[in-house]
Design an enzyme around this catalytic site. Structure first.
Site, mmCIF file in Angstrom:
data_model
loop_
_atom_site.group_PDB
_atom_site.id
_atom_site.type_symbol
_atom_site.label_atom_id
_atom_site.label_comp_id
_atom_site.label_asym_id
_atom_site.label_seq_id
_atom_site.Cartn_x
_atom_site.Cartn_y
_atom_site.Cartn_z
ATOM 1 N N LEU A 196 0.805 -1.226 0.000
ATOM 2 C CA LEU A 196 0.000 0.000 0.000
ATOM 3 C C LEU A 196 0.837 1.275 0.000
ATOM 4 O O LEU A 196 0.317 2.347 -0.251
ATOM 5 C CB LEU A 196 -0.959 0.003 1.200
ATOM 6 C CG LEU A 196 -2.054 -1.074 1.174
ATOM 7 C CD1 LEU A 196 -2.958 -0.934 2.393
ATOM 8 C CD2 LEU A 196 -2.871 -1.008 -0.097
ATOM 9 N N ASN A 230 6.564 -3.382 2.541
ATOM 10 C CA ASN A 230 7.129 -2.676 1.397
ATOM 11 C C ASN A 230 6.946 -1.178 1.619
ATOM 12 O O ASN A 230 6.256 -0.491 0.866
ATOM 13 C CB ASN A 230 6.435 -3.149 0.122
ATOM 14 C CG ASN A 230 7.043 -2.567 -1.130
ATOM 15 O OD1 ASN A 230 8.210 -2.158 -1.133
ATOM 16 N ND2 ASN A 230 6.279 -2.533 -2.199
ATOM 17 N N ASN A 286 8.283 -9.035 -10.574
ATOM 18 C CA ASN A 286 9.186 -9.867 -9.788
ATOM 19 C C ASN A 286 8.340 -10.799 -8.920
ATOM 20 O O ASN A 286 7.669 -10.318 -8.000
ATOM 21 C CB ASN A 286 10.073 -8.974 -8.900
ATOM 22 C CG ASN A 286 11.157 -9.745 -8.185
ATOM 23 O OD1 ASN A 286 11.496 -10.869 -8.567
ATOM 24 N ND2 ASN A 286 11.720 -9.160 -7.137
ATOM 25 N N ASP A 343 -0.847 -9.913 -5.728
ATOM 26 C CA ASP A 343 0.489 -9.304 -5.610
ATOM 27 C C ASP A 343 0.423 -7.814 -5.954
ATOM 28 O O ASP A 343 1.291 -7.267 -6.639
ATOM 29 C CB ASP A 343 1.493 -10.024 -6.513
ATOM 30 C CG ASP A 343 2.919 -9.905 -5.982
ATOM 31 O OD1 ASP A 343 3.099 -9.536 -4.806
ATOM 32 O OD2 ASP A 343 3.864 -10.184 -6.749
#
Length: 418
Positions: free
Chosen positions: A64, A95, A278, A305
């Protein structure tokens, strides 16, 4: 709050009403009645063409941005997008900047998500700052609500560190995740190593990089006797390795990204950076093997993802673009375009909840209402108008998809995509 869902086909193998079309009455967040026809004067009526209802969908890999990359997506906006896309729960990756690697940062995510229809479950970093050097304070973060531990898209190169993590997590039932990529073998690659990467002049990532990492992790798992989740596998050989490990009785589970179930490296012609992902897009043969593994149950979880990237880092030369694509809005329609609903519904409902240690329920009278609303009918072209996220980096723009999410009912809230 009283809500009446009219003439919905219930898709829930654990429910006595599985594959039957029923009216569902929800009062104050609880399913109070399921019958052929219900009349309730004071209820909010939910009615759609070919309406289906399943247990709430759970996406186990969502990024997010917040904190640190709010220009990509905020927690508030991301949860609203998830709800309108049919997801009642999402697991959010570390992330972020700073990385979610402390008790306070886990609590930050949980607090920011309060009041939303969609549940947010943090996946905390396995190592400090996701640098792969020192293990983070896993138990403290687990107590604060961390659902699992992973360095997002970063492989753990230190074999002993992974061994210790697998051993340590057993003390409190924590789930360790290991991204399947040997960085030394992958090198500076940006696309699947093969005919297409050669033709296009792109540095390749051999599928060997994925296989070596998985094989190492499975050996470590066999030694420690713990449990391991391998996110977003992308090759036929990876399926075989995990299938054999399961036959041996190892507690290993895996997921696959919707991108790798639908797209191949043939899509790289044109150098569209939305296809820079990825793990990378692999061959058509890999795609077929992954789809077969979903149907057979070797692959436990399917994830969008979802990874929003701002235009400054995505709409650039292919080799310079950041990896990742958004996927919440298109997730169901893509899966419904590949599979029959009963071939994949467990991988987005009951399987992920069981693997991540959450309680499963059923669509039955007396249970809490946590359901996704959707239709399996109707084809449409996925365009920018279908994107609700702040970032627009979808790999499915221009693709013809089938069916769509209508919304959710969860946490005593009705959220519809209209």
């Amino acid at each position: 709050m009283t809500t009446l869902i009219k003439s919905a086909k219930i898709v829930d193998a654990s429910s006595p009403h599985h594959l039957k079309r029923k009216d569902i009455l929800i009062v104050d967040g609880m399913i109070t009645k399921i019958e052929d026809t219900i009349i309730q004067q004071d209820a909010t009526i939910v009615t759609f063409n070919n309406l289906h209802v399943s247990l709430g969908w759970f996406d186990t890999s969502v990024s997010l941005g917040e904190p640190g990359f709010e220009e990509r997506e905020t927690i508030d906006k991301g949860l609203r997008v998830a709800a309108k896309s049919g997801f009642t729960s999402i697991a959010v990756n570390a992330n972020t900047n700073p990385v979610i690697d402390t008790k306070s940062s886990v609590e930050f995510l949980k607090n920011k998500a309060k009041g939303h229809a969609t549940n947010l479950y943090p996946i905390a970093a396995l190592t400090q700052k996701s640098e792969g050097i020192e293990m983070a304070e896993l138990y403290d973060m687990y107590q604060s609500g961390a659902l699992a531990f992973a360095d997002y898209k970063r492989p753990i190169a230190n074999d002993n560190l992974m061994k210790i993590a697998l051993l340590y997590a057993q003390n409190f039932g924590g789930l360790v995740m290991s991204f399947p990529k040997n960085k030394a073998i992958a090198g500076e690659g940006i696309a699947n190593e093969g005919i297409n990467s050669t033709k296009l002049g792109l540095k390749g990532i051999p599928d060997l990089a994925e296989h070596l990492q998985i094989a190492r992790d499975l050996f470590l798992l066999e030694y420690t006797g713990g449990k391991l989740h391998i996110p977003t596998i992308s090759t036929a050989k990876s399926v075989s390795l995990i299938k054999e490990a399961k036959k041996k009785g190892l507690q290993v589970t895996c997921s696959v990204s919707i991108n790798n179930l639908f797209l191949s490296d043939d899509n790289l012609h044109g150098f569209d950076s939305n296809f820079k992902l990825n793990p990378p897009l692999r061959t058509k043969g890999d795609v077929k093997s992954l789809q077969k593994a979903v149907k057979s149950g070797v692959i436990d979880i399917i994830t969008s993802d979802h990874n929003p990237i701002d235009i400054e880092h995505k709409k650039v030369e292919f080799s310079q673009a950041k990896d990742g694509a958004i996927g919440l809005e298109s997730a169901f329609s893509v899966l419904n375009s590949i599979f029959e609903i009963e071939e994949f519904i467990a991988q987005i409902t009951t399987n992920p909840k069981e693997i991540f240690g959450l309680e499963n329920t059923s669509i039955s009278e007396g249970n809490i209402a946590d359901v996704s609303l959707f239709t399996t009918d109707g084809e449409y072209e996925f365009t920018l108008e279908n994107i609700l996220s702040t970032s627009k980096n979808s790999a499915f723009l221009g693709k013809t998809l089938k069916g769509k999410a209508y919304g959710i009912f969860a946490n005593n809230q009705l959220v519809l995509n209209q």
